[in-house]
Design an enzyme around this catalytic site. Structure first.
Site, PDB file in Angstrom:
ATOM      1  N   CYS A  47       0.871  -1.165   0.000  1.00  0.00           N
ATOM      2  CA  CYS A  47       0.000   0.000   0.000  1.00  0.00           C
ATOM      3  C   CYS A  47       0.913   1.221   0.000  1.00  0.00           C
ATOM      4  CB  CYS A  47      -0.954  -0.024   1.198  1.00  0.00           C
ATOM      5  SG  CYS A  47      -0.127  -0.070   2.803  1.00  0.00           S
ATOM      6  N   ALA A  49       2.222   3.158   2.389  1.00  0.00           N
ATOM      7  CA  ALA A  49       3.322   3.182   3.354  1.00  0.00           C
ATOM      8  C   ALA A  49       3.741   1.793   3.825  1.00  0.00           C
ATOM      9  CB  ALA A  49       2.942   4.033   4.562  1.00  0.00           C
ATOM     10  N   SER A  52      -0.254  -0.180   7.386  1.00  0.00           N
ATOM     11  CA  SER A  52      -1.585  -0.500   7.882  1.00  0.00           C
ATOM     12  C   SER A  52      -2.382  -1.411   6.950  1.00  0.00           C
ATOM     13  CB  SER A  52      -2.359   0.793   8.141  1.00  0.00           C
ATOM     14  OG  SER A  52      -3.637   0.524   8.669  1.00  0.00           O
ATOM     15  N   ARG A  53      -2.713  -0.936   5.767  1.00  0.00           N
ATOM     16  CA  ARG A  53      -3.582  -1.711   4.874  1.00  0.00           C
ATOM     17  C   ARG A  53      -2.954  -3.021   4.425  1.00  0.00           C
ATOM     18  NH1 ARG A  53      -4.891   3.216   1.002  1.00  0.00           N
ATOM     19  NH2 ARG A  53      -2.812   3.666   1.765  1.00  0.00           N
TER      20      ARG A  53
END
Length: 107
Positions: A47, A49, A52-53
Site C-alpha cells: 500500500c 506506506a 496499515s492496509r
C-alpha cells in the site's frame, strides 16, 4: 486480476481510515494470495506506506490460513516488517474475525 508481462496484479481500493471495511475485501484478497502461493509464486502485498492496509491483509491471511490469533499473526508479520501498525478500525475487525468463515476462500 490483471496480467502484465507475466505478473498477476490485483488491486483493492481501500482507504486507510478507521471507518473503512477491510473485511468486505478479504474474500478477494485471501483468494488471490492463496492462488499465488499454491502456484509456488511470490506475493507482494503493498500500500502507500506498507504499515496499515497491506499489513492488515497479510495478518488476515495468516490468521485464516494458520488459525492464528490477531496478536500472533501481527507479531509474525512484525518480525519481517517492524513498522507494521494496522489502524484501530482494522485492528477491531481483525480481532473480531471469524477465521472459519473465511477459510472457504483458501480453496
Amino acid at each position: 486480476m490483471t496480467n502484465f508481462e507475466g505478473i498477476n496484479y490485483h488491486q483493492i481500493e481501500l482507504s486507510d481510515s478507521t471507518q473503512a471495511t477491510l473485511t468486505s475485501h478479504l474474500p478477494e484478497a485471501l483468494s488471490f494470495i492463496e492462488q499465488a502461493r499454491r502456484a509456488n509464486q511470490n506475493v507482494l502485498v503493498h500500500c502507500a506506506a506498507g504499515i496499515s492496509r497491506s499489513a492488515s491483509f497479510v495478518i488476515a491471511y495468516i490468521m485464516v490460513k494458520y488459525n492464528y490469533s490477531f496478536d500472533q499473526a501481527k507479531e509474525l508479520v512484525k518480525q519481517k516488517r517492524g513498522c507494521v501498525w494496522p489502524n484501530s478500525g482494522f485492528k477491531c475487525q481483525l480481532n473480531a474475525l471469524n477465521v472459519e468463515e473465511y477459510r472457504k476462500y483458501l480453496n
